[in-house]
Write a protein that holds these residues in place. Structure first.
Motif, PDB file in Angstrom:
ATOM      1  N   ARG A 100       5.883   6.762 -18.719  1.00 27.25           N
ATOM      2  CA  ARG A 100       6.480   7.182 -19.985  1.00 27.25           C
ATOM      3  C   ARG A 100       5.456   7.730 -20.978  1.00 27.25           C
ATOM      4  O   ARG A 100       5.765   8.651 -21.732  1.00 27.25           O
ATOM      5  CB  ARG A 100       7.212   6.004 -20.632  1.00 27.25           C
ATOM      6  CG  ARG A 100       8.342   5.412 -19.774  1.00 27.25           C
ATOM      7  CD  ARG A 100       9.518   6.361 -19.626  1.00 27.25           C
ATOM      8  NE  ARG A 100      10.580   5.810 -18.807  1.00 27.25           N
ATOM      9  CZ  ARG A 100      11.595   5.075 -19.296  1.00 27.25           C
ATOM     10  NH1 ARG A 100      11.666   4.811 -20.595  1.00 27.25           N
ATOM     11  NH2 ARG A 100      12.523   4.609 -18.479  1.00 27.25           N
ATOM     12  N   ALA A 101       4.239   7.154 -21.004  1.00 28.36           N
ATOM     13  CA  ALA A 101       3.250   7.612 -21.982  1.00 28.36           C
ATOM     14  C   ALA A 101       1.868   7.158 -21.555  1.00 28.36           C
ATOM     15  O   ALA A 101       1.700   6.071 -20.990  1.00 28.36           O
ATOM     16  CB  ALA A 101       3.566   7.071 -23.375  1.00 28.36           C
ATOM     17  N   GLU A 144       0.841  -1.187   0.000  1.00 28.30           N
ATOM     18  CA  GLU A 144       0.000   0.000   0.000  1.00 28.30           C
ATOM     19  C   GLU A 144       0.887   1.252   0.000  1.00 28.30           C
ATOM     20  O   GLU A 144       1.762   1.422   0.853  1.00 28.30           O
ATOM     21  CB  GLU A 144      -0.911   0.017   1.226  1.00 28.30           C
ATOM     22  CG  GLU A 144      -1.869   1.181   1.277  1.00 28.30           C
ATOM     23  CD  GLU A 144      -2.937   1.118   0.194  1.00 28.30           C
ATOM     24  OE1 GLU A 144      -3.416   2.197  -0.218  1.00 28.30           O
ATOM     25  OE2 GLU A 144      -3.272   0.005  -0.240  1.00 28.30           O
ATOM     26  N   GLY A 145       0.693   2.127  -0.986  1.00 30.58           N
ATOM     27  CA  GLY A 145       1.474   3.349  -1.084  1.00 30.58           C
ATOM     28  C   GLY A 145       2.815   3.208  -1.759  1.00 30.58           C
ATOM     29  O   GLY A 145       3.519   4.211  -1.942  1.00 30.58           O
ATOM     30  N   VAL A 146       3.199   1.987  -2.151  1.00 31.62           N
ATOM     31  CA  VAL A 146       4.477   1.759  -2.824  1.00 31.62           C
ATOM     32  C   VAL A 146       4.282   1.913  -4.327  1.00 31.62           C
ATOM     33  O   VAL A 146       3.348   1.346  -4.900  1.00 31.62           O
ATOM     34  CB  VAL A 146       5.030   0.356  -2.502  1.00 31.62           C
ATOM     35  CG1 VAL A 146       6.335   0.108  -3.249  1.00 31.62           C
ATOM     36  CG2 VAL A 146       5.210   0.186  -1.005  1.00 31.62           C
ATOM     37  N   LYS A 147       5.163   2.667  -4.965  1.00 28.87           N
ATOM     38  CA  LYS A 147       5.060   2.869  -6.406  1.00 28.87           C
ATOM     39  C   LYS A 147       5.804   1.764  -7.163  1.00 28.87           C
ATOM     40  O   LYS A 147       6.882   1.326  -6.752  1.00 28.87           O
ATOM     41  CB  LYS A 147       5.631   4.232  -6.807  1.00 28.87           C
ATOM     42  CG  LYS A 147       4.834   5.421  -6.306  1.00 28.87           C
ATOM     43  CD  LYS A 147       5.403   6.720  -6.870  1.00 28.87           C
ATOM     44  CE  LYS A 147       4.610   7.925  -6.386  1.00 28.87           C
ATOM     45  NZ  LYS A 147       5.089   9.191  -7.003  1.00 28.87           N
ATOM     46  N   SER A 148       5.222   1.349  -8.268  1.00 27.83           N
ATOM     47  CA  SER A 148       5.876   0.415  -9.174  1.00 27.83           C
ATOM     48  C   SER A 148       7.006   1.132  -9.901  1.00 27.83           C
ATOM     49  O   SER A 148       6.851   2.278 -10.323  1.00 27.83           O
ATOM     50  CB  SER A 148       4.856  -0.122 -10.177  1.00 27.83           C
ATOM     51  OG  SER A 148       5.463  -0.959 -11.124  1.00 27.83           O
ATOM     52  N   THR A 149       8.136   0.477 -10.068  1.00 26.74           N
ATOM     53  CA  THR A 149       9.316   1.138 -10.641  1.00 26.74           C
ATOM     54  C   THR A 149       9.594   0.856 -12.114  1.00 26.74           C
ATOM     55  O   THR A 149      10.264   1.672 -12.763  1.00 26.74           O
ATOM     56  CB  THR A 149      10.575   0.774  -9.834  1.00 26.74           C
ATOM     57  OG1 THR A 149      10.725  -0.656  -9.810  1.00 26.74           O
ATOM     58  CG2 THR A 149      10.474   1.303  -8.408  1.00 26.74           C
ATOM     59  N   PRO A 150       9.138  -0.246 -12.735  1.00 26.13           N
ATOM     60  CA  PRO A 150       9.432  -0.433 -14.160  1.00 26.13           C
ATOM     61  C   PRO A 150       8.801   0.668 -15.012  1.00 26.13           C
ATOM     62  O   PRO A 150       7.777   1.257 -14.634  1.00 26.13           O
ATOM     63  CB  PRO A 150       8.809  -1.797 -14.471  1.00 26.13           C
ATOM     64  CG  PRO A 150       8.788  -2.520 -13.173  1.00 26.13           C
ATOM     65  CD  PRO A 150       8.500  -1.445 -12.164  1.00 26.13           C
ATOM     66  N   PRO A 151       9.377   0.980 -16.161  1.00 23.20           N
ATOM     67  CA  PRO A 151       8.762   1.955 -17.072  1.00 23.20           C
ATOM     68  C   PRO A 151       7.309   1.586 -17.369  1.00 23.20           C
ATOM     69  O   PRO A 151       7.002   0.419 -17.631  1.00 23.20           O
ATOM     70  CB  PRO A 151       9.640   1.873 -18.323  1.00 23.20           C
ATOM     71  CG  PRO A 151      10.962   1.386 -17.818  1.00 23.20           C
ATOM     72  CD  PRO A 151      10.639   0.452 -16.691  1.00 23.20           C
ATOM     73  N   PHE A 152       6.442   2.599 -17.336  1.00 19.28           N
ATOM     74  CA  PHE A 152       5.004   2.338 -17.439  1.00 19.28           C
ATOM     75  C   PHE A 152       4.389   3.105 -18.595  1.00 19.28           C
ATOM     76  O   PHE A 152       4.610   4.312 -18.751  1.00 19.28           O
ATOM     77  CB  PHE A 152       4.301   2.735 -16.138  1.00 19.28           C
ATOM     78  CG  PHE A 152       2.816   2.495 -16.163  1.00 19.28           C
ATOM     79  CD1 PHE A 152       2.311   1.202 -16.138  1.00 19.28           C
ATOM     80  CD2 PHE A 152       1.921   3.550 -16.218  1.00 19.28           C
ATOM     81  CE1 PHE A 152       0.949   0.975 -16.174  1.00 19.28           C
ATOM     82  CE2 PHE A 152       0.552   3.333 -16.254  1.00 19.28           C
ATOM     83  CZ  PHE A 152       0.065   2.035 -16.229  1.00 19.28           C
ATOM     84  N   TYR A 153       3.592   2.387 -19.371  1.00 23.98           N
ATOM     85  CA  TYR A 153       2.843   2.934 -20.497  1.00 23.98           C
ATOM     86  C   TYR A 153       1.386   2.530 -20.317  1.00 23.98           C
ATOM     87  O   TYR A 153       1.098   1.430 -19.838  1.00 23.98           O
ATOM     88  CB  TYR A 153       3.368   2.385 -21.822  1.00 23.98           C
ATOM     89  CG  TYR A 153       4.821   2.695 -22.093  1.00 23.98           C
ATOM     90  CD1 TYR A 153       5.182   3.689 -23.003  1.00 23.98           C
ATOM     91  CD2 TYR A 153       5.837   1.988 -21.461  1.00 23.98           C
ATOM     92  CE1 TYR A 153       6.509   3.970 -23.266  1.00 23.98           C
ATOM     93  CE2 TYR A 153       7.172   2.267 -21.706  1.00 23.98           C
ATOM     94  CZ  TYR A 153       7.500   3.261 -22.610  1.00 23.98           C
ATOM     95  OH  TYR A 153       8.825   3.550 -22.854  1.00 23.98           O
ATOM     96  N   PHE A 154       0.484   3.395 -20.742  1.00 24.51           N
ATOM     97  CA  PHE A 154      -0.938   3.112 -20.530  1.00 24.51           C
ATOM     98  C   PHE A 154      -1.749   3.439 -21.768  1.00 24.51           C
ATOM     99  O   PHE A 154      -1.523   4.461 -22.431  1.00 24.51           O
ATOM    100  CB  PHE A 154      -1.478   3.927 -19.347  1.00 24.51           C
ATOM    101  CG  PHE A 154      -2.927   3.668 -19.055  1.00 24.51           C
ATOM    102  CD1 PHE A 154      -3.335   2.471 -18.482  1.00 24.51           C
ATOM    103  CD2 PHE A 154      -3.900   4.613 -19.362  1.00 24.51           C
ATOM    104  CE1 PHE A 154      -4.675   2.217 -18.225  1.00 24.51           C
ATOM    105  CE2 PHE A 154      -5.243   4.373 -19.108  1.00 24.51           C
ATOM    106  CZ  PHE A 154      -5.626   3.171 -18.530  1.00 24.51           C
ATOM    107  N   ILE A 155      -2.710   2.543 -22.072  1.00 24.16           N
ATOM    108  CA  ILE A 155      -3.685   2.769 -23.143  1.00 24.16           C
ATOM    109  C   ILE A 155      -5.071   2.580 -22.534  1.00 24.16           C
ATOM    110  O   ILE A 155      -5.392   1.502 -22.015  1.00 24.16           O
ATOM    111  CB  ILE A 155      -3.513   1.788 -24.314  1.00 24.16           C
ATOM    112  CG1 ILE A 155      -2.050   1.710 -24.762  1.00 24.16           C
ATOM    113  CG2 ILE A 155      -4.395   2.198 -25.489  1.00 24.16           C
ATOM    114  CD1 ILE A 155      -1.781   0.596 -25.774  1.00 24.16           C
ATOM    115  N   GLY A 156      -5.884   3.618 -22.588  1.00 23.21           N
ATOM    116  CA  GLY A 156      -7.242   3.529 -22.088  1.00 23.21           C
ATOM    117  C   GLY A 156      -8.244   3.886 -23.168  1.00 23.21           C
ATOM    118  O   GLY A 156      -7.877   4.320 -24.259  1.00 23.21           O
TER     119      GLY A 156
END
Length: 324
Positions: A290-291, A251-263
Motif C-alpha cells: 500500500r505504501a 519460500e516464494g509465497v507472498k504475504s497477503t495482508p496489506p503492507f506498509y513500509f518505513i525505511g
C-alpha cells in the motif's frame, strides 16, 4: 503524556509483560534486539492519541518477559505462538502489527501462517524475511567470520557472549545503539579481525545526551538488561537456523495482508541483509503493498532518531488502514 499501563499475563506457556495505552482498534508494536518495549515509548502515546489501543510487548527472552534457556524455544512456532496467544489474551481477532528487526520478522512469519489474524503490517527497516535456500544463516555467518568479525557468529556459542555483555550492559548498549544509528556506519564494525570481542569491535560513542537519546532513556534499557541478562535476546540468533528450516515451506509465497513500509537511508539491515535494491523487491514478497516511505539520515534506531517523522508516518498509515 504517557498514560500506559503495565500488564502481566501467562501467554503461550511463558510469563509475558506488555504495556497498553488507549482505546480503539488494536495495534501491536514488536521490537527487536537489544531492545525492549521501551523502544516504542515515544510512539505509544502518539498512536493512542490517534485513536488506537496500543500494545507493546516485551518480546520473548527480553525485558520482563520470560527468557527460556533453550534456543529451540525461539523458533517460528514459539515466537508466532506468542503473538497469537497475545491476541487471544486481549480478546481480539486481529491487529495491525508494527515491527522492527526480529519483531517484524516474527510478524512476517505470523502473516504467512495466520493471515486472518493480521489486519495489516507496518514494517520498519526490514522489508521482507531473508531466506537463502542454499545456506543457513548461521553457516553463512560462520563463513564470513573466517575473514572478519560478525556479531551473528560471535553470539552463536552459548556462554561467552552472554557473560561478556552481562558484565558491561551500559557500555555495550551505549556502543551498539550509537553504532546502529545514522551517526555511524555499522558495517565498519566488520573491519575487525576474527576473534574480536563485540564490545571491542564497536565504536566509542560520544557522551550523552545525543540529539536523539538522553541519559535517562539509556538507563531504562541498562536497568532492564542488567536484571534480565542478554541470553534471551542472544537465543534469537542461536535459533536462526531453526527458523530458516521452518521458513522453507513458505519460500516464494507472498504475504497477503496489506503492507506498509518505513525505511531509513542509513539502516544497516537495508544495506547488508536484503540484497541489492531491497525496496524494489518488496512486491516480490508482499502481494498487497500500500505504501513505502523512506526517511533521510536515520539508521536502525529510527523510531528514536526521527521520532516526529516516524510518529507522523505511523499515524498516517494507521489512518488509511482504519478507513479501509
Amino acid at each position: 503524556m504517557a498514560a500506559w499501563m503495565h500488564r502481566y499475563a501467562r501467554i503461550n506457556h511463558i510469563d509475558m509483560h506488555y504495556v497498553e495505552q488507549g482505546e480503539g482498534p488494536l495495534a501491536i508494536l514488536c521490537h527487536g534486539f537489544p531492545h525492549i518495549w521501551f523502544s516504542w515509548h515515544r510512539q505509544i502515546p502518539a498512536l493512542a492519541a490517534a485513536g488506537w489501543r496500543v500494545i507493546a510487548p516485551d518480546m520473548r527472552g527480553m525485558g520482563q518477559t520470560e527468557a527460556p534457556a533453550d534456543p529451540r524455544a525461539y523458533d517460528v512456532d514459539h515466537t508466532v505462538g506468542d503473538l497469537i496467544g497475545l491476541l487471544d489474551h486481549l480478546g481480539e481477532r486481529q491487529a495491525v502489527f508494527v515491527g522492527l528487526d526480529f519483531g517484524i520478522l516474527t510478524i512476517y512469519d505470523l502473516a504467512l501462517r495466520h493471515p486472518e489474524r493480521v489486519r495489516a503490517v507496518i514494517g520498519l527497516e526490514n522489508p521482507f524475511p531473508v531466506h537463502d535456500p542454499a545456506i543457513s544463516p548461521l553457516a553463512e555467518a560462520a563463513r564470513h567470520a573466517k575473514d572478519h568479525f560478525i556479531h551473528i557468529d560471535y553470539f552463536r556459542p552459548y556462554g561467552p557472549a552472554d557473560a561478556a555483555l552481562n558484565a558491561e550492559p551500559r557500555r555495550f548498549l551505549s556502543k551498539v545503539f550509537y553504532a546502529l544509528s545514522g551517526d555511524y556506519r555499522y558495517l565498519n564494525v566488520w573491519s575487525h579481525p576474527p576473534g574480536t570481542a563485540y564490545i571491542d569491535a564497536l565504536p566509542e560513542p560520544p557522551p550523552l545526551p545525543w540529539a536523539w537519546l538522553n541519559e535517562l532513556e539509556l538507563e531504562f534499557f541498562v536497568s532492564e538488561y542488567s536484571r534480565s541478562g542478554f541470553t534471551g535476546g542472544l537465543n534469537w540468533y542461536r535459533a536462526m537456523d531453526l527458523r530458516w528450516e521452518q521458513r522453507r515451506a513458505f519460500e516464494g509465497v507472498k504475504s497477503t495482508p496489506p503492507f506498509y513500509f518505513i525505511g531509513s537511508e542509513n539502516d544497516v539491515d537495508l544495506e547488508a541483509w536484503h540484497g541489492d535494491d531491497p525496496i524494489a523487491h518488496i512486491p516480490d514478497h508482499h502481494a498487497d503493498v500500500r505504501a513505502v516511505r523512506m526517511l533521510p539520515k536515520a539508521g536502525h534506531m529510527m523510531q528514536l532518531e526521527r521520532t516526529p517523522d516516524v510518529n507522523a508516518t505511523l499515524v498516517e498509515f494507521l489512518g488509511i488502514i482504519a478507513r479501509a
